[in-house]
Structures are given as C-alpha cells and as structure tokens.
Design a protein around this motif. Structure first.
Motif, PDB file in Angstrom:
ATOM      1  N   PRO A 140       0.807  -1.235   0.000  1.00  0.00           N
ATOM      2  CA  PRO A 140       0.000   0.000   0.000  1.00  0.00           C
ATOM      3  C   PRO A 140       0.836   1.279   0.000  1.00  0.00           C
ATOM      4  N   TRP A 141       2.149   1.186   0.309  1.00  0.00           N
ATOM      5  CA  TRP A 141       3.003   2.374   0.428  1.00  0.00           C
ATOM      6  C   TRP A 141       3.964   2.506  -0.747  1.00  0.00           C
ATOM      7  N   GLN A 142       3.676   1.823  -1.854  1.00  0.00           N
ATOM      8  CA  GLN A 142       4.611   1.834  -2.986  1.00  0.00           C
ATOM      9  C   GLN A 142       4.812   3.230  -3.583  1.00  0.00           C
ATOM     10  N   SER A 143       3.793   4.059  -3.494  1.00  0.00           N
ATOM     11  CA  SER A 143       3.914   5.403  -4.090  1.00  0.00           C
ATOM     12  C   SER A 143       4.680   6.379  -3.198  1.00  0.00           C
ATOM     13  N   LEU A 144       5.023   5.946  -1.988  1.00  0.00           N
ATOM     14  CA  LEU A 144       5.775   6.809  -1.073  1.00  0.00           C
ATOM     15  C   LEU A 144       7.227   6.894  -1.531  1.00  0.00           C
ATOM     16  N   GLN A 145       7.702   8.129  -1.848  1.00  0.00           N
ATOM     17  CA  GLN A 145       9.055   8.327  -2.356  1.00  0.00           C
ATOM     18  C   GLN A 145      10.066   8.608  -1.255  1.00  0.00           C
ATOM     19  N   ILE A 146       9.593   8.857  -0.058  1.00  0.00           N
ATOM     20  CA  ILE A 146      10.480   9.160   1.072  1.00  0.00           C
ATOM     21  C   ILE A 146      10.986   7.855   1.670  1.00  0.00           C
ATOM     22  N   ILE A 158       7.665  13.583  10.043  1.00  0.00           N
ATOM     23  CA  ILE A 158       7.163  12.858   8.866  1.00  0.00           C
ATOM     24  C   ILE A 158       6.539  11.551   9.356  1.00  0.00           C
ATOM     25  N   SER A 159       5.254  11.368   9.103  1.00  0.00           N
ATOM     26  CA  SER A 159       4.555  10.170   9.593  1.00  0.00           C
ATOM     27  C   SER A 159       3.709   9.564   8.485  1.00  0.00           C
ATOM     28  N   ILE A 160       3.603   8.254   8.536  1.00  0.00           N
ATOM     29  CA  ILE A 160       2.655   7.556   7.667  1.00  0.00           C
ATOM     30  C   ILE A 160       1.698   6.776   8.573  1.00  0.00           C
ATOM     31  N   GLY A 161       0.460   6.623   8.093  1.00  0.00           N
ATOM     32  CA  GLY A 161      -0.523   5.919   8.916  1.00  0.00           C
ATOM     33  C   GLY A 161      -1.812   5.699   8.170  1.00  0.00           C
ATOM     34  N   VAL A 162      -2.788   5.145   8.862  1.00  0.00           N
ATOM     35  CA  VAL A 162      -4.060   4.780   8.228  1.00  0.00           C
ATOM     36  C   VAL A 162      -5.215   5.279   9.077  1.00  0.00           C
ATOM     37  N   ASN A 189      -2.948   5.716  -0.798  1.00  0.00           N
ATOM     38  CA  ASN A 189      -3.644   4.503  -1.245  1.00  0.00           C
ATOM     39  C   ASN A 189      -4.917   4.341  -0.425  1.00  0.00           C
ATOM     40  N   SER A 190      -5.778   3.428  -0.854  1.00  0.00           N
ATOM     41  CA  SER A 190      -6.986   3.105  -0.077  1.00  0.00           C
ATOM     42  C   SER A 190      -7.495   1.735  -0.524  1.00  0.00           C
ATOM     43  N   ASP A 191      -8.183   1.064   0.379  1.00  0.00           N
ATOM     44  CA  ASP A 191      -8.835  -0.201   0.050  1.00  0.00           C
ATOM     45  C   ASP A 191     -10.179  -0.249   0.779  1.00  0.00           C
ATOM     46  N   LEU A 226      14.005  -0.986   8.498  1.00  0.00           N
ATOM     47  CA  LEU A 226      13.943  -0.919   7.038  1.00  0.00           C
ATOM     48  C   LEU A 226      14.527   0.411   6.577  1.00  0.00           C
ATOM     49  N   LYS A 227      15.332   0.330   5.545  1.00  0.00           N
ATOM     50  CA  LYS A 227      15.913   1.535   4.966  1.00  0.00           C
ATOM     51  C   LYS A 227      15.591   1.590   3.483  1.00  0.00           C
ATOM     52  N   GLY A 228      15.471   2.809   2.964  1.00  0.00           N
ATOM     53  CA  GLY A 228      15.101   2.969   1.564  1.00  0.00           C
ATOM     54  C   GLY A 228      13.588   3.077   1.425  1.00  0.00           C
ATOM     55  N   THR A 229      13.112   3.254   0.209  1.00  0.00           N
ATOM     56  CA  THR A 229      11.684   3.405  -0.038  1.00  0.00           C
ATOM     57  C   THR A 229      10.977   2.054   0.059  1.00  0.00           C
ATOM     58  N   ALA A 230       9.657   2.124   0.113  1.00  0.00           N
ATOM     59  CA  ALA A 230       8.867   0.891   0.157  1.00  0.00           C
ATOM     60  C   ALA A 230       9.105   0.062  -1.095  1.00  0.00           C
ATOM     61  N   GLN A 231       9.203   0.740  -2.252  1.00  0.00           N
ATOM     62  CA  GLN A 231       9.422   0.037  -3.503  1.00  0.00           C
ATOM     63  C   GLN A 231      10.773  -0.680  -3.509  1.00  0.00           C
TER      64      GLN A 231
END
Length: 654
Positions: A140-146, A158-162, A189-191, A226-231
């Motif tokens: 779900p976080w593939q589009s996150l570039q950070i 900087i936070s990510i969440g749902v 993203n959303s589901d 984890l380091k680097g982007t989700a992708q």
C-alpha cells in the motif's frame, strides 16, 4: 457368532532361548503378552525374580523409527513416484536384510542428512513467509518516495498511517491542514478497510495534529529496521524470495535423489519396529539369573498347538489354564459372512464384555436390511456391488479393508433387492410405475407401516438378546421380570394403538385392540410390582415400579425412529428422478445437448449415490447403537492385541 474363549498361558524358559521364543510367538501372532510384574510385589516371589526388559532401549528404537519414518515420508512427498492403490508389501529375504544391517551406519548418516534437509526446508519456508508478509505490508506504500527510515527533519515530523475507510479522506486532510500549522497531507492509497496517508507537519503543530488524529482514528505505521523506499524493499524481498525458491528446489531435488535408498530404508524401518516390539514384550517379563517367565492370553482352541510347537523346539515349561472366576480376558471376535463384515460397525461402539453375547451375527442382517431400504435403488446397488467385488478381488487376504468392502457388497445386494421391489432404477420413471411390490413415492404410508414393523421386530430381537445375556449370567428370574413382562407390556401397547397405524382398518382389529388393553394393564401391574425389587425401602420399590412405566415413552420414540427408513428411501428416489428431469430439460436434439445430458446424469447420480449411501450407513449404524444395543448391550471389552509381526512396508522372511 461368539466371543472367542481365552486361556492364560504361563511359560518358563531359559534366558538363552528368550529371543527365539519371543520371535516364534510374534510369528504365530496369537499370544497377547501381559505384565508379570505383580510377581515382584508378591511375598511368594519376593527376592526370586527381577524385572526384565530395556525400556531405555525401547525409547531409543522409538526415536530411530520416528526419524526414519519422517525421512521416508519426505522421499515419498518430494519424489514423483506415487504408491498405487493396490501396492502390497514386498517380501524381503534374509540376505537382503543382512545387507541392510551391514549398511546401517551409512543409512543412519543418510537419515541425518535428510533431517538436516527438512530443517533447512522449514527455515526457508519460514523466511519466505516473512518476506511475503513484508511485501504485503509494504504494497500500500509503494507510491511513497520518502525513505522509510526518515521520520523527521530539524523542524518537521514525517509520519505515515491509516484511518478507517468509514471516515472521509477529504475531511481528514482538510481538518489536518486547517488546524495544524504548515501541515501537508497526501493520500497514498486506499482499500475496502482503510485509507493510507503521508502526513508532514511542523514541530510546533504537534498538539493540533494529535487532536485531529484522535478524532479520525489515525493509526501511525512504523517500519523498523527498514531503509530505503517501500518500492526498494519490495524489490529486495522479491529477490530474496526468488533465491529461496531456487534453494528450496535444490534441497527437494537432493531429497528426491535418495529415492534409490528408499527400499533399504523401508527394510530398516520395519526391522527396527520388530526389535522395538520384542523389547516391549521383554519389558513385561520377569527373570532370574538363567530363566525368564512369560504370561499371556491365547485362544483356547490353539493352546495345545502352541504348547507343542514351543516345547518341541526349546527347553521350556508351559502351563495353560482357564481364566479364574470373574477374571476378564481380552476380546477376540469370530464370525462368518455378514457377522464378520459388521464387526467394524460394532467396534466403533465398543467391544462386548466377556460375559456378553457377540451381537454381530444378529445385528448384521438388520444393518444390511436397513441400509438397502434407505438407499433402495437397484441401479445404485449394482454399481455398489461391482465396486465392492473389484476391491475384494484386488485386496490381499487378511487386509482389514477387505471386511469393509464385504459389508459394502452385502449392502449393495440389499440395495439392489429393495430397489427392484420398489421399481427404483436410477430414478427412471418408467420402472417406478411398474414395481414388483409397490412404489414408496406413490404410496409412502405403506412403506411407513413396514418401517415401523421392522422397527418393532428389531427392538424385540434386542430384548430377546437381553434374555440370552441373562441366561449366560445365570440370572434366570430376571428373564421373567426384565424380558417377559416387558414383552407383555409392549405387545399390549402395540395392539392397543393398531387403529392409529397407517392403512389399518380399525374395525378389523377391534378384537386385537381389546386383547391389547388387557395385556397393557397386566404388564403395567407386573412392572409396578417387580421393577423396584432391588430397592430396600418399600416406598422406593413402589416409586421405582411406577417410574418404570415411563419406558413406554422411550419404546414409542424408538419405534418412531424407524420412520427414517421411509424418509431416506424417498430422498434417494426423488433426487434421482429430479436429476433425470434436469438432464432432459434441454432436449437431446444435438451432440452438445446429449453430452450435457450425460454430464448432468453422471454428476447428479454420483452426488445422489454418495450423499445417500453415507446417510444410509450413518443412520443404519445409529439404529443399531441406540435402538438395538440400548436394549441389551453394555460393552466395555478390551481388544485382543497379540504379539505379532506388524510391519508397514515389507514382509521379512527368516
């Protein structure tokens, strides 16, 4: 039709012959060795004997057997070769066994290597599951570039969440940007369950941001380590999975390559099983410095044969004696024909007590009769008989499965007979219109009447068997009180309610109804006077006598239970006819419609046969367990478990 009479065998022999004597008993397979350790605590034997056996050795052999079994399962699992349905044990000569024993060290090394392979496969599988779960959580976080490890700068968080999908994404973004200073909100993203957000805000807006998060049920997501982007992490995990799959295939191939060793592993497995069983038997013996003593149970008819065979080959003293009064012995059943076939049905309920009559030869015909009546389609019966006959032909003599297929053969014959009488041939309407006897679909009341009659006969037979058990226990007076009087009482009730039975003319049975009144009254009085006879208090005698009359309700309930013979018989016929109608609905004017017709018939009749055959088996068993066994059967016997050569893969020859 009997529980095999058992005798107790006591054997005293020389320690040097012990292994050979035990091996001979294993080959005979007719002696259940029992523990003789009670001698150790007996004053007569105190100080004379010691416990035999090597339980530590038994444990070691159990561990080796388990390990080899796991290895054989692994080879079977990963190798393309599969065992056939009718693949039997191969015979192994002494020379092959010696060869295997000479290679035992090498084979044990092979077992160790396969165990290591299995551990590696388990580790690879666990690692793959972790990577698959990681990918699922990151997708779900593939589009996150950070990069995921960056959670703050000198002035910002900087936070990510749902948030739950029930909350509006636009409202959440609007409130956050409106109430927090210099806040940036991005929907990633959303589901169907939640929405995924990136939130960047100034350090000074911490309190306002938390307030909005609380209102919308915002849950912060953190990816530790984890380091680097989700992708980037998804690509890395996918590469690891690919590497795991490759190694997994290589380990599987290494296990498959051991297929050539499987025959010798099977020989070693069965050899160790025999050694383990011998050591277990030895653990039940007692010994002196030069002799040992064995006790066990053997079939009475084989006593002299066993004694002569052992005494001829070895120096030993054997005594064979009948059980003492009240001494229980293990149960071995000896039946022929249908009685033998239904032993597994009785076994699921429990073996008879040694004082009871073996019910199988009495119960067997009823089971087969009821099964056929509930399936009642001659076509299905023929299919069932052919399949059962084929299986009996293919299976070896002595295979336990053979009895089951013999039962299916008898049940198939009964199904064919009842189906022919009722005009049931795969639900074909033309046959049902011209039955040999009558059609249950057209005249269900007639079948109900016969079902209830069969039920009464079945129950009366069960009460009769109770009388036989009382005779075996020499309780002759109880035959009058607990059998004859109940026959009088139940018969009176049956005659009294005859006018309410389907298709019975009340005027024609008026005389029987009148006789039923007197029998019912006489039986009731006698029950009141006799059923409390075991009570010491006169008041309790009377109460017990009156309460016994309540069994009439149980009798009526039992008889009505046989209406299931009607219900299941109708279900088979009706479903079969519906399948035929469904198949013919589209017509037969083209090749495709004919093919569809055939497919519908095959699938429909297969389903109908399977579900109703299973129902017939279950309900025929239930009628035995509750309505029949409930009248006389106590059970509680322990199965006869002789010491024998019980191998899984091969037959070892001397």
């Amino acid at each position: 039709m009997a529980v095999v009479e058992m005798n107790k065998i006591s054997l005293i022999g020389l320690n040097k012959d012990k292994d050979n004597i035990i091996h001979s008993l294993m080959k005979m397979g007719v002696c259940e060795v029992i523990g003789a350790h009670d001698k150790l605590s007996s004053e007569k034997w105190e100080g004379l004997v010691a416990a035999d056996g090597d339980m530590e050795g038994v444990g070691s052999l159990d561990a080796d057997i388990e390990r080899i079994g796991l290895v054989l399962d692994s080879i079977e699992k990963y190798h393309v070769r599969k065992r056939g349905m009718f693949e039997f044990k191969r015979c192994v000569a002494r020379t092959e066994l010696d060869e295997v024993l000479n290679r035992r060290g090498k084979l044990e090394e092979l077992v160790d290597s396969v165990m290591i392979y299995n551990e590696r496969l388990s580790a690879l599988k666990a690692e793959k599951n972790r990577k698959v779960s990681l990918i699922a959580s990151l997708e779900p976080w593939q589009s996150l570039q950070i990069p995921l490890e960056i959670t703050s700068t000198r002035t910002c968080k900087i936070s990510i969440g749902v948030i739950p999908f029930s909350h509006s994404s636009d409202a959440f973004a609007g409130d956050l940007e409106g109430q927090a200073e210099a806040a940036h909100v991005e929907l990633l993203n959303s589901d169907r369950e939640q929405s995924y957000f990136l939130v960047i805000y100034h350090n000074k807006a911490q309190e306002a941001v938390m307030k909005v998060w609380k209102n919308y049920g915002f849950s912060k997501v953190v990816f530790k380590d984890l380091k680097g982007t989700a992708q980037d992490n998804i690509k890395e995990a996918a590469a690891v999975i690919q590497s795991i799959d490759k190694e997994y295939g290589e380990v599987e191939a290494a296990i498959c390559a051991l297929e050539s060793e499987r025959p010798q592993l099977e020989v070693l497995y069965d050899y160790l099983v025999l050694q383990r069983d011998k050591k277990k038997a030895l653990g039940k013996l007692v010994k002196t410095e030069k002799t040992f003593m064995l006790e066990g149970w053997i079939p009475e008819e084989m006593g002299e044969q066993i004694k002569a065979g052992l005494e001829k080959r070895w120096d030993c003293l054997i005594n064979i004696a009948k059980p003492e009064e009240g001494e229980e012995f293990p149960i071995l059943l000896s039946n022929k024909g249908v009685g033998s076939a239904v032993e597994s049905v009785t076994g699921m309920y429990g073996l008879p007590h040694y004082k009871e009559i073996d019910p199988n030869s009495i119960m067997g015909p009823f089971f087969v009769l009821f099964f056929g009546l509930m399936l009642s389609d001659a076509g299905y019966g023929i299919v069932m008989m052919l399949a059962a006959a084929f299986m009996i032909w293919k299976l070896k003599e002595g295979d336990g499965k053979k009895k089951f297929f013999k039962l299916m053969l008898y049940c198939g014959a009964s199904t064919m007979l009842w189906g022919a009488l009722f005009g049931g041939w795969f639900g074909i309407e033309a046959f049902s219109r011209h039955p040999i006897w009558f059609s249950p679909v057209e005249d269900p009341e007639e079948l109900l009447r016969w079902s209830l009659l069969f039920g009464v006969i079945h129950i009366y037979t069960g009460i009769g068997v109770r009388a036989v058990n009382l005779i075996r226990s020499k309780k002759y007076a109880d035959i009058i009180f607990d059998v004859v009087i109940w026959y009088i009482f139940f018969t009176g009730f049956i005659l009294f309610v005859l006018p309410y039975t389907p298709k019975v003319n009340a005027q024609e049975v008026a005389g029987l109804v009148e006789a039923g009144k007197y029998l019912l009254a006489a039986g009731g009085v006698l029950l009141i006077l006799t059923q409390g006879r075991k009570q010491k208090n006169i008041f309790m005698k009377i109460v017990s006598g009156f309460s016994s009359l309540y069994d009439l309700i149980g009798f009526m309930s039992d008889v009505l239970s046989y209406s299931r013979l009607l219900a299941l018989g109708l279900a088979t016929s009706v479903i079969a006819s519906i399948v035929n109608e469904m198949g013919a609905m589209g017509g037969l004017d083209s090749v495709f419609k004919v093919a569809g017709f055939v497919v519908i018939l095959l699938v429909g009749h297969t389903f109908n046969f399977a579900i109703n055959a299973l129902g017939a088996y279950v309900h025929a068993s239930r009628l035995q367990y509750i309505e029949f066994f409930g009248k006389f059967y106590k059970g509680g016997g322990t199965s006869f478990e002789p010491l024998r050569v019980d191998t899984k893969y091969v037959e070892l020859k001397d």
